[in-house]
Enzyme design. Structure first.
Site, PDB file in Angstrom:
ATOM      1  N   LYS A 176       0.914  -1.224  -0.092  1.00  0.00           N
ATOM      2  CA  LYS A 176       0.082  -0.032   0.073  1.00  0.00           C
ATOM      3  C   LYS A 176       0.861   1.239   0.033  1.00  0.00           C
ATOM      4  O   LYS A 176       1.889   1.428   0.538  1.00  0.00           O
ATOM      5  CB  LYS A 176      -0.809  -0.321   1.178  1.00  0.00           C
ATOM      6  CG  LYS A 176      -1.955  -1.224   1.145  1.00  0.00           C
ATOM      7  CD  LYS A 176      -3.008  -0.776   0.112  1.00  0.00           C
ATOM      8  CE  LYS A 176      -3.877  -2.038   0.021  1.00  0.00           C
ATOM      9  NZ  LYS A 176      -5.277  -1.778  -0.688  1.00  0.00           N
ATOM     10  N   ASP A 205      -0.634  -0.373  -4.513  1.00  0.00           N
ATOM     11  CA  ASP A 205      -1.752   0.320  -4.607  1.00  0.00           C
ATOM     12  C   ASP A 205      -2.088   1.489  -3.936  1.00  0.00           C
ATOM     13  O   ASP A 205      -1.757   1.436  -2.504  1.00  0.00           O
ATOM     14  CB  ASP A 205      -2.801  -0.924  -3.818  1.00  0.00           C
ATOM     15  CG  ASP A 205      -4.249  -0.741  -4.081  1.00  0.00           C
ATOM     16  OD1 ASP A 205      -4.840   0.548  -4.641  1.00  0.00           O
ATOM     17  OD2 ASP A 205      -4.999  -1.476  -3.576  1.00  0.00           O
ATOM     18  N   GLU A 231      -1.904   0.418  -8.882  1.00  0.00           N
ATOM     19  CA  GLU A 231      -3.231   0.011  -8.852  1.00  0.00           C
ATOM     20  C   GLU A 231      -3.995   1.418  -8.142  1.00  0.00           C
ATOM     21  O   GLU A 231      -3.531   1.930  -7.186  1.00  0.00           O
ATOM     22  CB  GLU A 231      -3.607  -1.227  -7.656  1.00  0.00           C
ATOM     23  CG  GLU A 231      -5.082  -1.317  -7.541  1.00  0.00           C
ATOM     24  CD  GLU A 231      -5.217  -2.684  -6.776  1.00  0.00           C
ATOM     25  OE1 GLU A 231      -4.452  -3.665  -7.114  1.00  0.00           O
ATOM     26  OE2 GLU A 231      -6.167  -2.911  -5.889  1.00  0.00           O
ATOM     27  N   GLU A 257     -12.273  -1.957  -8.734  1.00  0.00           N
ATOM     28  CA  GLU A 257     -12.919  -2.343  -7.615  1.00  0.00           C
ATOM     29  C   GLU A 257     -13.870  -1.330  -7.298  1.00  0.00           C
ATOM     30  O   GLU A 257     -14.943  -1.924  -6.584  1.00  0.00           O
ATOM     31  CB  GLU A 257     -12.043  -2.689  -6.522  1.00  0.00           C
ATOM     32  CG  GLU A 257     -11.135  -1.343  -6.112  1.00  0.00           C
ATOM     33  CD  GLU A 257     -10.171  -1.761  -4.774  1.00  0.00           C
ATOM     34  OE1 GLU A 257      -9.021  -1.898  -5.230  1.00  0.00           O
ATOM     35  OE2 GLU A 257     -10.680  -1.358  -3.789  1.00  0.00           O
ATOM     36  N   ASP A 280     -14.819  -6.611  -8.522  1.00  0.00           N
ATOM     37  CA  ASP A 280     -15.169  -7.257  -7.206  1.00  0.00           C
ATOM     38  C   ASP A 280     -16.176  -7.996  -7.231  1.00  0.00           C
ATOM     39  O   ASP A 280     -17.361  -7.499  -7.652  1.00  0.00           O
ATOM     40  CB  ASP A 280     -14.963  -6.670  -5.947  1.00  0.00           C
ATOM     41  CG  ASP A 280     -14.921  -7.306  -4.818  1.00  0.00           C
ATOM     42  OD1 ASP A 280     -15.932  -8.260  -4.632  1.00  0.00           O
ATOM     43  OD2 ASP A 280     -14.067  -7.058  -3.968  1.00  0.00           O
ATOM     44  N   HIS A 307     -10.492  -8.234  -7.838  1.00  0.00           N
ATOM     45  CA  HIS A 307     -10.376  -7.710  -6.471  1.00  0.00           C
ATOM     46  C   HIS A 307     -10.982  -8.450  -5.520  1.00  0.00           C
ATOM     47  O   HIS A 307     -12.052  -8.992  -5.666  1.00  0.00           O
ATOM     48  CB  HIS A 307     -10.804  -6.393  -6.697  1.00  0.00           C
ATOM     49  CG  HIS A 307     -11.050  -5.759  -5.107  1.00  0.00           C
ATOM     50  ND1 HIS A 307     -12.291  -5.583  -4.122  1.00  0.00           N
ATOM     51  CD2 HIS A 307      -9.928  -5.016  -4.572  1.00  0.00           C
ATOM     52  CE1 HIS A 307     -11.868  -4.928  -3.047  1.00  0.00           C
ATOM     53  NE2 HIS A 307     -10.348  -4.825  -3.563  1.00  0.00           N
ATOM     54  N   GLU A 344      -5.809 -12.131  -5.782  1.00  0.00           N
ATOM     55  CA  GLU A 344      -5.402 -11.365  -4.582  1.00  0.00           C
ATOM     56  C   GLU A 344      -5.927 -12.067  -3.430  1.00  0.00           C
ATOM     57  O   GLU A 344      -7.072 -12.625  -3.225  1.00  0.00           O
ATOM     58  CB  GLU A 344      -6.333  -9.969  -4.642  1.00  0.00           C
ATOM     59  CG  GLU A 344      -6.295  -9.274  -3.428  1.00  0.00           C
ATOM     60  CD  GLU A 344      -6.679  -7.694  -3.471  1.00  0.00           C
ATOM     61  OE1 GLU A 344      -7.485  -7.432  -4.438  1.00  0.00           O
ATOM     62  OE2 GLU A 344      -6.125  -6.861  -2.870  1.00  0.00           O
TER      63      GLU A 344
HETATM   64 CA    CA Z   1      -7.004  -2.061  -4.274  1.00  0.00          CA
END
Ligand code: CA
Length: 396
Positions: A176, A205, A231, A257, A280, A307, A344
């Protein structure tokens, strides 16, 4: 075989101490999931999951107050007419977010019933499996409270965690960024690269934490560090910005997502905004819509990597669809990520993912196995369900 009753369970697991974490948009102090249980007049039971974390009470309300009256008594095996009916009914006030979250869990539960009725895993009903296992990547390298005031310590935390995922068998990690100052986040990602070496697959991301200018700066630095995808660099509304970043940067742009249904995904695809599309299944409209999105993406030569962020039900649904995603493109030697999907696998603390499904999901080398049982191929642990349930509702 008709739908006799619909139950929902809002589940919550509080996180304590270092299990709490931050991403660019806020703090996670708990994990929440909304499960949907549909029972037929012949006693078959299907499970689904609606929505992705965050407040879910409104999704639960929408399911029971808006959708259930239309659903009860309908055929449990006819997923297309049911989906079409619910979508058409809610079109004037729906199309994105809550109404589609609500429909997603219902659709997954009906696919689970279809699989159980047929005595087959869902991916066989979808036309068959291109793979029996999928290369998983660890989603992690989140922030902890102390990182906010100690960016130097944040660097060593990232190194330590990256090594932990590698030692657990992973060959790919997504970390992240977007919460600390740009240079501090780049230092964190450089530390991850240093920890796992040049050959290891790394993605990152930002959870739409940057504007266009900052995203360009960060994207160039990530490319220099050998990161594979970037991302959600920008807010999901800025489709034009994603498309121009994609032209300007070498690194692959991934997003999807926060988008819903084939119509939302078509906007991303037609605008050439993404290199990798990430719907997702528990939010975009369920497995029925997921199949259509995969077909649309293939017509735009865009790979799909789902996702996945929910409970074990979301993980199972995503594994079923992932089995049925064709290679992009075909080669005689399929490899992830070049032409095979990556999966993921969130590694933050989540009892709703780890304890709710009997047996859980276990990494084998760097792969997850596609469940081969009937329907979703997983069994709910009823004790764990009761333990984590904060609100349940019933429509019959
Ligand atoms: Ca994400």
């Amino acid at each position: 075989m008709n739908i006799k009753q619909l139950e929902t369970f809002l589940l919550e697991a509080k996180l304590s101490g270092d299990d709490r974490f931050y991403y660019s948009q806020g703090r996670f102090a708990d994990r929440r999931s909304l499960l949907v249980k549909i029972t037929t007049d012949e006693g078959l039971v299907g499970w689904g999951e609606s929505g992705v974390s965050m407040p879910l009470e409104h999704v639960q309300t929408f399911i029971h107050d808006a959708l259930a009256p239309r659903l009860l008594g309908k055929s449990a095996l006819q997923t297309e007419p049911v989906w079409h009916d619910l979508y058409s009914f809610s079109r004037d006030f729906g199309r994105k977010a809550t109404p589609i979250d609500a429909m997603s869990g219902i659709d997954i539960a009906l696919w689970d019933i279809r699989g159980k009725e047929a005595g087959k895993p869902i991916h066989l009903l979808m036309g068959g499996a291109f793979r029996s296992t999928v290369r998983a990547y660890a989603t992690g390298l989140y922030y902890h409270e102390k990182d906010l005031t100690d960016p130097v310590g944040a660097v060593s935390n990232v190194q330590e965690e990256a090594c932990r995922h590698r030692d657990a068998g992973f060959s790919a990690i997504k970390g992240k960024i977007g919460l600390l100052a740009v240079q501090d986040d780049i230092r964190r990602m450089a530390a991850a690269r240093e920890a796992v070496g040049d050959e290891f697959l790394l993605m990152t991301d930002a959870n739409h934490g940057y504007n266009r200018h900052t995203a360009r700066t960060v994207g160039r630095a990530l490319h220099e560090l050998g990161f594979y995808w970037f991302e959600e660099p920008l807010v999901p509304e800025d489709i034009e910005g994603l498309a121009s970043l994609r032209q300007e940067l070498e690194i692959a742009i991934a997003a999807g997502e926060c988008e819903y249904t084939r119509y939302g995904m078509l906007d991303l695809l037609r605008s050439q905004a993404v290199d990798i599309l990430q719907p997702d299944i528990s939010a975009c409209g369920g497995l029925s819509e997921g199949q259509k999105i995969v077909a649309l993406a293939s017509s735009h030569q865009t790979p799909v990597c789902l996702h996945v962020w929910g409970s074990g039900i979301s993980v199972a649904a995503a594994l079923q669809l992932t089995a049925a995603i064709p290679p992009m493109p075909h080669t005689a030697n399929p490899r992830a990520p070049e032409n095979e999907p990556l999966f993921e696998f969130d590694r933050t603390r989540n009892p709703l993912r780890d304890d709710l499904i009997a047996g859980g999901f276990n990494l084998e080398v760097d792969q997850l196995r596609i469940p081969q049982g009937h329907g979703l191929g997983v069994e709910i642990d009823e004790d764990a369900l009761k333990h984590h349930c904060v609100t349940s509702r019933l429509s019959q």
